[in-house]
Structure formats: C-alpha cells, structure tokens
Design a protein around this motif. Structure first.
Motif, mmCIF file in Angstrom:
data_model
loop_
_atom_site.group_PDB
_atom_site.id
_atom_site.type_symbol
_atom_site.label_atom_id
_atom_site.label_comp_id
_atom_site.label_asym_id
_atom_site.label_seq_id
_atom_site.Cartn_x
_atom_site.Cartn_y
_atom_site.Cartn_z
ATOM 1 N N ALA A 38 0.333 -1.679 -6.985
ATOM 2 C CA ALA A 38 0.518 -2.960 -7.664
ATOM 3 C C ALA A 38 -0.807 -3.491 -8.194
ATOM 4 O O ALA A 38 -1.879 -3.137 -7.694
ATOM 5 N N PRO A 39 -0.756 -4.362 -9.228
ATOM 6 C CA PRO A 39 -1.985 -4.980 -9.726
ATOM 7 C C PRO A 39 -2.720 -5.726 -8.620
ATOM 8 O O PRO A 39 -2.110 -6.443 -7.827
ATOM 9 N N GLY A 40 -4.017 -5.530 -8.546
ATOM 10 C CA GLY A 40 -4.828 -6.171 -7.525
ATOM 11 C C GLY A 40 -4.883 -5.418 -6.204
ATOM 12 O O GLY A 40 -5.663 -5.776 -5.321
ATOM 13 N N ALA A 41 -4.065 -4.380 -6.060
ATOM 14 C CA ALA A 41 -4.012 -3.645 -4.795
ATOM 15 C C ALA A 41 -4.891 -2.403 -4.837
ATOM 16 O O ALA A 41 -5.245 -1.906 -5.909
ATOM 17 N N SER A 42 -5.236 -1.889 -3.644
ATOM 18 C CA SER A 42 -6.006 -0.655 -3.509
ATOM 19 C C SER A 42 -5.255 0.313 -2.613
ATOM 20 O O SER A 42 -4.457 -0.102 -1.760
ATOM 21 N N ALA A 43 -5.516 1.597 -2.799
ATOM 22 C CA ALA A 43 -4.888 2.625 -1.971
ATOM 23 C C ALA A 43 -5.830 3.813 -1.879
ATOM 24 O O ALA A 43 -6.643 4.056 -2.776
ATOM 25 N N THR A 44 -5.717 4.553 -0.776
ATOM 26 C CA THR A 44 -6.558 5.732 -0.591
ATOM 27 C C THR A 44 -5.683 6.960 -0.394
ATOM 28 O O THR A 44 -4.561 6.876 0.103
ATOM 29 N N GLY A 45 -6.230 8.109 -0.770
ATOM 30 C CA GLY A 45 -5.572 9.390 -0.567
ATOM 31 C C GLY A 45 -6.586 10.398 -0.039
ATOM 32 O O GLY A 45 -7.774 10.306 -0.349
ATOM 33 N N VAL A 46 -6.120 11.340 0.772
ATOM 34 C CA VAL A 46 -6.994 12.352 1.366
ATOM 35 C C VAL A 46 -6.609 13.714 0.805
ATOM 36 O O VAL A 46 -5.419 14.065 0.769
#
Length: 197
Positions: A156-164
């Motif tokens: 979503a706009p404004g959100a962050s996420a990480t992937g490995v």
C-alpha cells in the motif's frame, strides 16, 4: 625632418602588422599542438584513476532497452515512486533441499521496498538477481532454501515490506551487485558496491 619621420614609421607599422598577425597564427597551431600533448599528459592519470573505481562495479546485463536506475550499497534508490534499499546481505551456508541444489557458501539478501506513490504495488512479480566479480558472473539462486521469503502481495502507499532471497556466494573478494525488476512498467534498479557482512 617631418617628411623623413612620416615615411619611416609607416613601413615599420606595415611590416610590424604582418609579423604580429603571423606570429599569433603561428603560435595558435603551436598551442593547438601542445594542447593535445598536454591533454594526453593530463589524461594519463584518468585511466589510472578509473581502474581504482572499476573493481567496485560489477557488469550487469541490461533488462530491455530502458536505462536502469543505479545506486550504491545500502543507499535507497527510487524509481517511479518505489524506493528500493538493500536492508542487509549476510554470508551463510546454503540449505540444499531440491534437485540440483548444492550445499555451499551463500548469501542471504534482504531487500526493502517502500511505496512512496499513490497506488498499491503488486510485489509478487518482483525479481531479484545477483552478480559478482569483474566479469559479472550470475549467482545461482537457491530457491529451495527454506529461508527464502520473497516479496508478495500488495504494498500500500506509504507502507514498506521486506523480502529475503538466497543465492550462492560470489568468489572470495569479488564485488557484488544486485539487479531488481519491480515490474514491466518500472525502470530496472541496479545496486552496486553491495557489502556482505
């Protein structure tokens, strides 16, 4: 006396004018010829300086005709409203669980995306590739390693996420670069000078 003075300066002025005009033109080619030699002399340090930076950059193959957005290390790079950052790269030993997988030195790449745009981003199609060394050798992904946790779902706009992402490790001492493709409508991202901890 006046008549002897007048003719005297006139020939001298006329004679001086061609000589003066000839001397600049003669000096111009001389300066032109010295400029390249000076340029070549000053250019010699440039090749010396270039190799010092070259080993840090890994050749990365292009993705289509679009120029990539490039960055260095863990500094965030933005493309079309999406910020890409290498959160961490750590050395590990790969876990071989699938056919063709090999146990050996590997790296765990944690990638962080931040949506600075106005629309959600489907991260399921995000592709990450790794390259090492002066020849840009592609590092094999170890997809069966259980520590893989690829990005997926909407961001979503404004959100962050990480992937490995788990890869085989580059040779010892080799530089590392990452290539990130967010989707068909985004410019590719290339991150150089990535450090393995």
């Amino acid at each position: 006396m006046a008549t002897s003075r007048t003719p005297g300066p006139r020939p001298r002025r006329r004679g001086a004018t061609p000589d003066a005009s000839a001397s600049p033109t003669a000096s111009a080619p001389a300066s032109a010829t010295t400029a390249p030699t000076g340029a070549s002399g000053t250019a010699s340090p440039l090749p010396d300086a270039a190799p010092s930076g070259d080993p840090q950059d890994v050749p990365v193959p292009p993705l289509g005709a679009e120029e990539p957005v490039t960055g260095r290390g863990d500094e965030p790079v933005a493309t079309d409203g999406i910020e890409v950052r290498v959160a961490s790269v750590s050395a590990t030993t790969t876990e071989a669980k699938g056919p063709g997988d090999v146990v050996g030195p590997g790296i765990l790449v944690t990638l962080e995306l931040t949506n600075q745009g106005r629309a959600a981003l489907d991260t399921t199609g995000v592709a990450v590739a790794a390259f090492g060394g002066a020849e840009g050798v592609p590092l094999s992904p170890v997809d069966s390693d259980g520590r893989n946790d690829h990005l997926s779902g909407d961001l979503a706009p404004g959100a962050s996420a990480t992937g490995v992402y788990v890869f085989m490790s580059p040779d010892e001492g080799d530089a590392l670069a990452l290539q990130v493709l967010l989707g068909a409508t985004f410019s590719p991202v290339v991150l150089q000078g990535v450090q393995i901890s």
